[in-house]
Design an enzyme around this catalytic site. Structure first.
Site, PDB file in Angstrom:
ATOM      1  N   ARG A 252       0.878  -1.056  -0.028  1.00 32.87           N
ATOM      2  CA  ARG A 252      -0.088  -0.112   0.260  1.00 32.87           C
ATOM      3  C   ARG A 252       1.044   1.287   0.065  1.00 32.87           C
ATOM      4  NH1 ARG A 252      -0.812   4.406   3.482  1.00 32.87           N
ATOM      5  NH2 ARG A 252      -2.967   5.090   3.689  1.00 32.87           N
ATOM      6  N   ASP A 254       1.970   4.928   0.617  1.00 37.06           N
ATOM      7  CA  ASP A 254       1.053   6.124   1.230  1.00 37.06           C
ATOM      8  C   ASP A 254       1.259   7.441   0.385  1.00 37.06           C
ATOM      9  OD1 ASP A 254       0.352   7.309   3.980  1.00 37.06           O
ATOM     10  OD2 ASP A 254       2.290   8.396   3.358  1.00 37.06           O
ATOM     11  N   GLU A 286      -2.963   4.888  -1.467  1.00 38.39           N
ATOM     12  CA  GLU A 286      -3.506   6.187  -0.951  1.00 38.39           C
ATOM     13  C   GLU A 286      -3.438   7.453  -2.071  1.00 38.39           C
ATOM     14  OE1 GLU A 286      -3.857   8.631   3.261  1.00 38.39           O
ATOM     15  OE2 GLU A 286      -1.959   7.935   2.279  1.00 38.39           O
ATOM     16  N   ASP A 306     -13.502   8.590   0.783  1.00 43.34           N
ATOM     17  CA  ASP A 306     -14.836   9.181   0.501  1.00 43.34           C
ATOM     18  C   ASP A 306     -15.733   8.186   1.127  1.00 43.34           C
ATOM     19  OD1 ASP A 306     -13.763  10.963  -0.852  1.00 43.34           O
ATOM     20  OD2 ASP A 306     -15.031  11.017  -2.670  1.00 43.34           O
ATOM     21  N   ASN A 379      -5.866  10.184  14.010  1.00 44.76           N
ATOM     22  CA  ASN A 379      -5.552  11.323  13.731  1.00 44.76           C
ATOM     23  C   ASN A 379      -6.766  12.353  14.489  1.00 44.76           C
ATOM     24  OD1 ASN A 379      -3.249  11.802  12.328  1.00 44.76           O
ATOM     25  ND2 ASN A 379      -4.162  11.153  10.395  1.00 44.76           N
TER      26      ASN A 379
END
Length: 570
Positions: A252, A254, A286, A306, A379
């Site tokens: 994946r 980033d 991402e 989303d 976060n």
């Protein structure tokens, strides 16, 4: 020239360093005299020395300010003493694989479980969790970045030596054993990698290779110049190392939007595909830009923020920060994600900023959907999981919608056990850098109503405190058995009824149900229709029950949160 040492059959090794700003470079092998490296073309320095597996070495820059500087190999395969310590010569065949014939699993079978190796006890600790994950029906684990970072605690996105597994997690052999154990249990192993910036502590590249970076900055650090071949090779060869030497089943990547070089991203994907024939290797992005083009090329899928943002705004009512762009009609936006992938496909996400391109033509497996992940939990100022923010029955409905929709589902460690423990942002910086990170973290939330007061911001956990790291270990909730049972049932239904038909799955449309629900339908490869209805409101659901044979239902049919999944035969 290639990055990193290459072992020779006579007990020696060849060392190379791209240092275009250096006049001289020396190799220092522990226990031996420094050796001058020969200057080659295009900024490379190289030499051969007596050094077998386990030898400690550094590069010395005699002309650096202050009388010289010793630096680790930026392509070090292992470190001794942290990112400021000795690099270690390592053999790529230092592990005896028990499952050498493993070739992976098709992407449509993926149910991904994201985790942080550190809070689970390192590579060995993750390996201990694998049997229960396999029993649950999970088919892939995804590790947050493991490249060496400063200190003992870090999310991994502040890494500075991306070829070397962090010492705090275990040795390279222990990481290979983790991957091997996953394969033994039928699990894919994926890894998050960071190729858009380096962390602020321990990155020496700028002192001898300023061309490694551009003047432009990302939100996390100076942008890398992947348009220069030595830099491109540094990252592409790193990706190939993880896939070939460690036998990961996928990566994946980033924040590729922060790389800012589409040609490099395409090149990297093509080279990986060419180097890994005959295997199920999965490449996931991402990409905040919501750009479908890479998904029409060498990449399998993209994390779909989303879907998360629409669902989160609908479930919690939160509208601060980036949720503002989803708070106007979250049910409509969630429905669009279910039918077309992205919610934003060229619309204005905020004044003057257009985001996304059309995505409805892409296979549903091009989207990795999630209700939680390290970003969306960690976060938050206090790291709360969704189970702390919404009603338990509402979360059950959201979980069922997530797992019984065709997009690839990603879970965050602890979801499956109803964990209430937070996942906080943590680092292990010191002195001025620790102060800057701590205060920067608190300033970041000044625009949120709950933290507008300085006293409230002062209560945000210090990222550098060991207690912050300790608090982030996922502990099962008091109703863990019930959550495990639900996840096992949903994943089994997905495997039996959705996965076989996902290769040619097509949307039949989706729509909001009032302000508090969604419904969606898809045609599967065998012609059957798959229907879902998710109602998050407190009152009676205004929509009719889906047609077909009901395979899963939760909630009260008369009132309150409700979910129904049904298969309608052709």
């Amino acid at each position: 020239m290639l990055w990193g040492p290459r072992l020779l059959p006579d007990g020696r090794a060849e060392f190379a360093l791209w240092a275009p700003d250096a006049g001289r470079v020396e190799l220092v092998v522990k226990g031996a005299d420094a050796r001058a490296m020969e200057k080659r073309d295009a900024g490379w320095f190289a030499c051969t020395a007596e050094a077998g597996p386990g030898a400690r070495y550094r590069f010395r820059l005699p002309d650096a300010p202050g009388g010289g500087l010793d630096v680790p190999d930026p392509a070090s395969r292992r470190q001794d003493g942290g990112v400021h310590g000795w690099s270690v010569v390592s053999a790529s065949d230092d592990y005896q694989w028990r499952n050498p014939d493993w070739r992976g699993r098709p992407w449509e079978e993926a149910v991904v479980w994201e985790c942080h190796a550190g809070v689970l006890g390192g590579f060995a600790g993750v390996a201990e969790r694998l049997p229960e994950l396999a029993d649950l029906g999970i088919t892939a684990i995804e590790l947050m970045p493991v490249g060496a970072f400063p200190g003992e605690r870090n999310w991994g996105y502040d890494g500075v030596l991306p070829y070397a597994p962090a010492e705090a997690y275990g040795s390279p052999a222990e990481l290979k054993a983790l991957v091997d154990r996953a394969h033994e249990l039928g699990l894919m192993a994926m890894l998050d990698v960071v190729y858009n910036h380096f962390g602020p502590d321990g990155n020496y590249l700028g002192t001898y290779a300023s061309d490694f970076f551009h003047d432009a900055h990302t939100p996390w650090g100076q942008a890398v110049s992947v348009d220069r071949d030595p830099v491109a090779r540094f990252f592409i060869d790193n990706a190939l190392m993880w896939l070939e030497e460690y036998r990961f089943d996928g990566l994946r990547f980033d924040a590729v939007h922060a790389i800012g070089d589409r040609a490099f991203v395409d090149r990297m994907g093509r080279e990986i595909r060419a180097a890994t024939p005959g295997r199920h290797v999965h490449l996931v992005l991402e990409n905040e830009a919501n750009d479908p083009n890479p998904l029409e090329g060498p990449y399998d899928a993209q994390w779909n923020d989303d879907f998360h943002n629409s669902a989160h705004a609908l479930l919690t009512g939160e509208s601060a920060s980036y949720y503002a762009a989803f708070a106007d009609a979250p049910a409509d936006r969630l429905a669009r994600c279910l039918s077309e992938g992205f919610s934003y496909q060229g619309e204005e996400v905020e004044a003057g900023r257009i985001r996304g391109k059309p995505s409805a033509h892409l296979p549903k497996t091009c989207f990795v959907n999630f209700l939680q992940n390290h970003d969306q939990v960690g976060n938050r100022a206090l790291g709360e999981r969704l189970i702390r923010l919404v009603d338990r029955e509402v979360l059950k409905v959201a979980t069922a919608l997530h797992l019984l929709s065709p997009a690839i589902p990603l879970l965050f460690m602890g979801e499956e056990t109803g964990s209430r423990t937070p996942f906080l942002f943590f680092t292990d910086f010191h002195d001025d850098l620790a102060d800057a990170v701590r205060e920067g973290r608190r300033r970041e939330f000044a625009g949120f109503p709950a933290f507008s007061d300085p006293e409230a911001r002062a209560a945000i956990p210090d990222p550098n405190a060991e207690a912050t790291f300790a608090a982030s270990r996922p502990e099962p909730g008091p109703d863990a058995a019930e959550w495990r049972g639900m996840y096992a049932e949903l994943i089994a239904l997905r495997a039996a009824h959705l996965v076989p038909g996902m290769a040619e799955c097509e949307s039949l449309g989706a729509a909001s149900v009032g302000d508090d629900g969604v419904r969606a339908s898809w045609r599967l490869a065998d012609g059957a229709r798959w229907h879902v209805l998710a109602w998050f409101g407190n009152g009676p659901c205004p929509a009719d029950r889906p047609r077909g044979h009901v395979l899963f239902e939760t909630g009260n049919p008369a009132s309150g949160p409700r979910f129904v999944a049904a298969r309608e035969e052709p």
